[in-house]
Design an enzyme around this catalytic site. Structure first.
Site, PDB file in Angstrom:
ATOM      1  N   GLY A 501       4.940   4.309  -6.840  1.00  0.00           N
ATOM      2  CA  GLY A 501       6.026   3.431  -7.283  1.00  0.00           C
ATOM      3  C   GLY A 501       5.959   2.097  -6.567  1.00  0.00           C
ATOM      4  N   ASP A 613      -6.497  10.581   2.147  1.00  0.00           N
ATOM      5  CA  ASP A 613      -6.620   9.289   1.466  1.00  0.00           C
ATOM      6  C   ASP A 613      -6.787   8.183   2.507  1.00  0.00           C
ATOM      7  OD1 ASP A 613      -6.860   7.697  -0.735  1.00  0.00           O
ATOM      8  OD2 ASP A 613      -4.718   7.580  -1.179  1.00  0.00           O
TER       9      ASP A 613
HETATM   10  P1  ADP Z   1      -0.732   3.271  -2.609  1.00  0.00           P
HETATM   11  O1  ADP Z   1       0.086   4.314  -3.316  1.00  0.00           O
HETATM   12  O2  ADP Z   1      -1.477   2.358  -3.541  1.00  0.00           O
HETATM   13  O3  ADP Z   1      -1.593   3.801  -1.521  1.00  0.00           O
HETATM   14  P2  ADP Z   1       1.698   2.410  -1.308  1.00  0.00           P
HETATM   15  O4  ADP Z   1       2.627   2.789  -2.395  1.00  0.00           O
HETATM   16  O5  ADP Z   1       1.735   3.240  -0.074  1.00  0.00           O
HETATM   17  O6  ADP Z   1       0.242   2.278  -1.877  1.00  0.00           O
HETATM   18  O7  ADP Z   1       1.966   0.907  -0.901  1.00  0.00           O
HETATM   19  C1  ADP Z   1       1.735  -0.158  -1.782  1.00  0.00           C
HETATM   20  C2  ADP Z   1       1.701  -1.454  -1.020  1.00  0.00           C
HETATM   21  O8  ADP Z   1       2.966  -1.697  -0.402  1.00  0.00           O
HETATM   22  C3  ADP Z   1       0.713  -1.441   0.140  1.00  0.00           C
HETATM   23  O9  ADP Z   1      -0.555  -1.810  -0.286  1.00  0.00           O
HETATM   24  C4  ADP Z   1       1.320  -2.450   1.097  1.00  0.00           C
HETATM   25  O10 ADP Z   1       0.939  -3.763   0.720  1.00  0.00           O
HETATM   26  C5  ADP Z   1       2.799  -2.286   0.880  1.00  0.00           C
HETATM   27  N1  ADP Z   1       3.399  -1.418   1.892  1.00  0.00           N
HETATM   28  C6  ADP Z   1       3.502  -0.066   1.840  1.00  0.00           C
HETATM   29  N2  ADP Z   1       4.121   0.412   2.933  1.00  0.00           N
HETATM   30  C7  ADP Z   1       4.406  -0.671   3.707  1.00  0.00           C
HETATM   31  C8  ADP Z   1       5.039  -0.846   5.002  1.00  0.00           C
HETATM   32  N3  ADP Z   1       5.497   0.197   5.710  1.00  0.00           N
HETATM   33  N4  ADP Z   1       5.155  -2.081   5.483  1.00  0.00           N
HETATM   34  C9  ADP Z   1       4.689  -3.155   4.783  1.00  0.00           C
HETATM   35  N5  ADP Z   1       4.084  -3.044   3.585  1.00  0.00           N
HETATM   36  C10 ADP Z   1       3.946  -1.832   3.040  1.00  0.00           C
END
Ligand code: ADP
Length: 809
Positions: A501, A613
C-alpha cells in the site's frame, strides 16, 4: 556523598514556597533513577536514587543508555534502574493529604537488558497501579501520573517483575516524582451525571491521569505548569472541527474570590477555549461541539471540565449552554455569570463521575441553550478511578484485607481454571501442529485476532515451527490519531508506495515523526503480509531494524506506524535519484549496520527469523545515515539456522533470489545471506541489480560482478564516483565477502555473523590502511575465536564478541 546531596535537595524542597501562593510543596522526592548524579529539570533537582536506605534491595541494576537522546530536555532518560526481583522505594511522609506520583519510563537496550521487553507491576501504598505494564507503546516516553493518599506516614513504591510474561522478566524506571498535592487539587466528591446525588469517597481512591487537554490552546509543558503537568491541544479529539473555533486568548484570568487556584489549572488553560463557530454559514444556527475520548469501557472515570468566560463582554453575556457527558445532561443552562462571582474571565471547574459507553468512549459536548447564545470549554481532564486500596497486600485495613482475600480466592480459582484451560488448549494446539507439520502444511505465524475473527489460514507453505503471536495490544493506535498525524492521508505527505500500500509521512501529537504504511483495502495477500510484519515488528527491537511505533486495525484498515527514516532508502542513494554520493566509509558503515540487523533477526530467540526480502530498497537510512532494515511482510520463522523451510511459493525480489531457493524451494537463513551479497555488490557498483538495457552478460549484476571478482578485477566495475577512494585491501576483503555470500549452495555461504565480522574488517582496512597480515584470509570464520590482532581493531571499545552478538544493542 550522594546521601548528603539527597538530603540537601530534600530539605531545599521541603521549604520551597511557590510564588504568590499559600501552598507549600512538601514531602518532595524527585529521583533520577539508575544514576549516580543529580540533574536539574524544569526548576527541580532530580537526585540520584543510589541511596541505599530508600531501596529495599540494593542488588538492582544501574543502566546507561548507550545511545542516549540528544535533546538535553530528555536527560532524565539517559539512565534507568532495573529490578530483577521485587524491590521497593520507601519514603517517610510528613503530610497526610493527596500525593502526586509520576513514573517516567523510557525503554532502551543496554548490557543485555532490553527494556522494551520488560513486563512488570507497580504498586503504591496498597494500590496496584500498573499490572503487566510494558513500555512498548505508541510513543517512546511514558509518563504515568497518579493522585492518591498514602494512608500512613510512609510511602512505599514497589516494582515487581511480571511472572506472567513468557520469559523471566524484570522491571525498570527512569525517574520518579512524589510530592504533596495542593489541598484543593482533588476533592472527595464528584457529581454523577445521571443522578442528582453526588459520588463521595474520591480521596479513598487512586486516580490515574488519562487525558489532560488545553482546549483551544497549545501544549503546556511541565516547566509552564504550576505542578509540572503536561496539557495537550484538543484538535485530535474534536468530533467535527468546523463546529468550533478558538476563542481569542487572554491571560487576564481573575482567580480572586473564585475558590479556584492556579494549581487547578494555570492561566494558559483558562485563557484559551473553543466556542461555537457561528460564523460558518454552512452550519445550522444551533449545534454543539463534541470531543471524543477513547477510554477503557470497564473503568469509572473522573471527568473534570474547566470553564472560563473569555468571550462575553461586560455588556453582553453570550454564554448560556448545556453540557453533556455521553448522552446525559451534566449541566443544564450553565450560566457562568451567575456562579458565585460575577466577574468575567473567572475560572470555574466541575468534577463528574462517569462510566464510559459500551464502545469505550467518553463524549463531552457543549451546546448553546438557544439560538444567539454561545457555548465554551477551556479544559478537560479525565482520570481513571482505581478500585479501593487493598488490591495488593500492603493494606492496613483488616476489613479490606478480608474483601481482598475473598476476591483473590475467587479470582485465584478463576485464574486456575483459566490457566488450566489455556494449558489444555495449548496442548491440543501443539498436538495439532505436530500432526500438521509431519503430515501436511501449516502456516508460518499463528493467528492474530483482528476484526473479531481468527486469521489462521493454511498457505501452500510448510514449516516445522510456528511461533505464537505476542502482538502487543498496547501498540494499538486509533484511526483518528493516524488521520491527524498524516493530515487525513494528505497526498503531500505521501512518501512512497509498495506492494502492500501507500506510505505517508506523519507527525504524532508529541512531535514524533512517523512513517504510516496503509494497506490497500480488500487485498487478501496484503492482509497476510500485514500480520506477518506486525508479528515480527512487535517482537523485535534492534537499532538496525525499523522500530514499530503502533498499528491500527480499526474498521477495515491495516496500518503500521513506524519510526520515520529521514534519508529514505539505500537504493535511492546509490542510483536513480540525484542524491549526494555516499563515501566508501559511509557505504561500509551502512552495510555493517544492515548486517547487524539481519544477524539479530537470524539469531532472534531459539527460532530465528528469515527476512526473505533483503534488498537495497528495504534498507532505510536515518538522519545520520545509520541503516535500518525494514519491510518484514515476507519474513518467516525457522526452527534453527540449520533447518530449512519448504516453500512452494517463491517470494522475494528479482535479482536478489537465492538460486538454491529458486531451484529447490528450500528457504534458509542463507537465502538472506545471498540477497545481502547482492546488496553488497550493488553498494559497490551503484547500479540496478537487473538492468535489461545492458548487454546480456551484464544484465544480472550479481552474476556479472562474480566473474570480475573471480578474475581479481573487481576494481574495474566499481561505482566510478568511488574511483581512487577505496583502499585495495578493503576492496579485496569486501570482494571476498561478496563472493562467499553469492556461493551457489547455502552451506558454502557464511553466516550473517561471519559477514558482519568481515565487513568490520574491511572498514578497518579502509580506515587504518593496514597491510595484509599473513594469517588473514577469507576463510576466517566468526565461529572461531577471533585472532588477537582483530580484537583490538574495531573502534567502539566494546568487546568484539559482544558487538557481534548484536542482541545487546
Ligand atoms: P515495498 O513494499 O515496495 O518494499 P514499502 O511499502 O515498505 O515498500 O515502502 C515503500 C516506500 O516508502 C519505501 O521505498 C520508502 O521510500 C518509503 N518508506 C517506507 N518505510 C519508511 C520509513 N520508515 N521511513 C521513511 N520512508 C519509508
Amino acid at each position: 556523598m550522594p546521601e548528603l546531596l539527597f538530603y540537601s535537595f530534600f530539605f531545599f524542597f521541603i521549604f520551597f514556597q511557590f510564588p504568590s501562593s499559600s501552598f507549600t510543596l512538601s514531602d518532595t522526592y524527585f529521583f533520577n533513577c539508575g544514576s549516580t548524579t543529580s540533574l536539574s529539570v524544569d526548576n527541580r533537582t532530580f537526585a540520584a536514587d543510589s541511596n541505599s536506605h530508600i531501596l529495599s534491595d540494593t542488588s538492582s541494576i544501574l543502566l546507561k543508555d548507550p545511545n542516549p537522546p540528544l535533546d538535553s530536555r530528555l536527560d532524565l532518560y539517559k539512565t534507568a534502574r532495573v529490578f530483577t526481583r521485587p524491590t521497593s522505594y520507601e519514603f517517610d511522609l510528613q503530610g497526610n493529604g493527596t500525593f502526586v506520583i509520576r513514573f517516567h519510563f523510557y525503554p532502551f537496550s543496554s548490557q543485555g537488558y532490553n527494556l522494551f521487553s520488560a513486563v512488570f507491576n507497580v504498586s503504591v501504598s496498597g494500590f496496584q497501579l500498573l499490572s503487566n505494564f510494558s513500555a512498548q507503546k505508541s510513543s517512546r516516553i511514558h509518563i504515568k501520573e497518579y493522585f492518591l493518599t498514602a494512608g500512613s506516614n510512609k510511602l512505599k513504591i514497589s516494582f515487581t517483575p511480571s511472572t506472567q510474561s513468557p520469559s523471566p522478566s524484570f522491571a525498570f524506571v527512569n525517574a520518579i516524582e512524589v510530592f504533596s498535592a495542593p489541598d484543593d487539587l482533588i476533592a472527595d466528591k464528584a457529581s454523577y451525571v445521571n443522578s442528582s446525588q453526588d459520588y463521595i469517597g474520591l480521596l479513598e481512591q487512586a486516580l490515574e491521569s488519562v487525558y489532560r487537554i488545553n482546549v483551544g490552546g497549545s501544549k503546556i509543558t511541565p516547566s509552564n505548569d504550576t505542578v509540572w503537568r503536561t496539557w495537550v491541544p484538543d484538535e485530535e479529539y474534536l468530533f467535527l472541527a468546523q463546529a468550533a473555533k478558538k476563542a481569542n486568548p487572554t491571560t487576564q484570568i481573575n482567580y480572586e474570590n473564585t475558590g479556584v487556584s492556579r494549581y487547578i489549572a494555570p492561566e494558559s488553560v483558562y485563557g484559551t477555549a473553543r466556542e461555537v463557530n457561528t460564523i460558518s454559514n454552512s452550519m445550522p444556527m444551533k449545534f454543539n461541539i463534541t470531543w471524543q475520548f477513547p477510554v477503557n469501557s470497564s473503568e469509572k472515570h473522573l471527568v473534570r471540565l474547566h470553564f472560563c468566560d473569555i468571550v462575553s463582554t461586560s455588556s453582553t453575556n453570550q454564554l448560556i449552554f448545556n453540557v453533556y457527558i455521553g448522552s446525559s445532561l451534566a449541566e443544564s443552562s450553565l450560566d457562568l455569570s451567575k456562579i458565585r462571582y460575577k466577574s468575567l474571565a473567572s475560572p470555574y471547574y466541575e468534577d463528574y463521575m462517569v462510566e464510559p459507553d459500551k464502545a469505550g468512549y467518553i463524549n463531552i459536548s457543549v451546546e448553546p441553550k438557544e439560538a444567539g447564545k454561545n457555548a465554551i470549554l477551556n479544559g478537560v481532564e479525565i482520570m481513571k478511578v482505581y478500585p479501593l486500596r487493598g488490591v495488593v497486600s500492603e493494606s492496613n485495613s483488616k476489613k479490606k484485607d478480608r474483601i481482598l482475600l475473598i476476591g483473590l480466592s475467587i479470582g485465584g480459582s478463576l485464574a486456575l481454571v483459566s490457566v488450566m484451560s489455556v494449558v489444555c488448549l495449548l496442548a491440543l494446539k501443539c498436538k495439532k501442529r505436530k500432526e500438521e507439520a509431519t503430515t501436511a502444511e501449516s502456516t508460518m505465524w499463528s493467528p492474530l485476532p483482528v476484526y473479531g475473527e481468527s486469521t489462521y489460514s493454511k498457505t501452500p507453505e510448510r514449516t516445522t515451527a510456528s511461533p505464537g503471536p505476542h502482538i502487543n495490544l498496547g501498540l494499538i493506535m486509533t484511526f483518528a490519531e493516524i488521520q491527524s498525524a498524516t493530515n487525513n492521508f494528505d497526498t503531500n505527505m505521501l512518501i512512497g508506495s509498495g506492494g502492500f500500500g501507500d506510505v505517508y509521512k506523519g507527525v504524532l501529537r508529541d512531535g514524533t515523526k512517523v512513517a504510516v504504511k496503509r494497506g490497500k483495502p480488500g487485498c487478501g495477500q496484503g492482509r497476510h503480509e500485514f500480520l506477518a510484519e506486525l508479528n515480527v515488528l512487535s517482537k523485535i527491537h534492534h537499532r538496525h531494524l525499523v522500530f514499530l511505533i503502533g498499528y491500527c486495525v480499526e474498521q477495515s484498515e491495516m496500518i503500521l506506524v513506524s519510526e520515520f527514516m529521514e534519508n529514505g532508502t539505500l537504493k535511492d542513494h546509490l542510483y536513480g535519484k540525484d542524491l549526494s554520493c555516499l563515501s566508501w566509509k559511509q557505504r561500509l558503515q551502512i552495510c555493517i549496520g544492515s548486517a547487524r540487523g539481519i544477524h539479530y533477526l537470524h539469531t532472534f530467540s531459539a527460532q530465528g527469523i528469515i527476512h526473505r526480502d533483503v534488498k537495497s530498497a528495504n534498507i532505510l537510512l536515518d538522519e545520520n545515515y545509520s541503516a535500518k532494515v525494514a519491510d518484514f511482510g515476507l519474513s518467516r520463522a525457522v526452527p534453527s539456522p540449520e533447518h530449512s523451510v519448504v516453500s512452494s511459493a517463491i517470494k522475494g525480489s528479482f535479482g536478489y533470489f537465492d538460486p538454491e531457493y529458486f531451484k529447490r524451494f528450500h528457504l534458509t537463513q542463507k537465502s538472506d545471506v545471498y540477497s545481502f551479497g547482492v546488496v553488497l555488490i550493488e553498494v559497490l557498483c551503484a547500479r540496478p541489480v537487473i538492468d535489461l538495457s545492458l548487454p546480456r552478460e551484464q544484465v544480472n549484476l550479481a552474476e556479472w560482478a562474480l566473474q570480475w571478482q573471480k578474475k581479481g578485477l573487481l576494481m574495474q566495475i566499481i561505482d566510478p564516483r568511488l574511483a581512487g577512494t577505496i583502499h585495495p585491501d578493503s576492496l579485496r576483503k569486501f570482494g571476498e565477502t561478496v563472493e562467499r555470500c553469492l556461493a551457489e549452495y547455502g552451506v558454502d555461504r557464511p553466516t550473517m555473523g561471519d559477514v558482519l565480522w568481515n565487513l568490520e574488517y574491511a572498514l578497518q582496512l579502509q580506515e587504518t590502511a593496514m597491510t595484509r597480515e599473513p594469517h588473514e584470509d577469507s576463510s576466517v570464520n566468526a565461529s572461531e575465536p577471533p585472532l588477537p590482532e582483530f580484537r583490538r581493531l574495531p573502534s567502539s571499545g566494546v568487546k568484539y564478541w559482544e558487538r557481534l552478538s548484536g542482541h545487546n544493542e
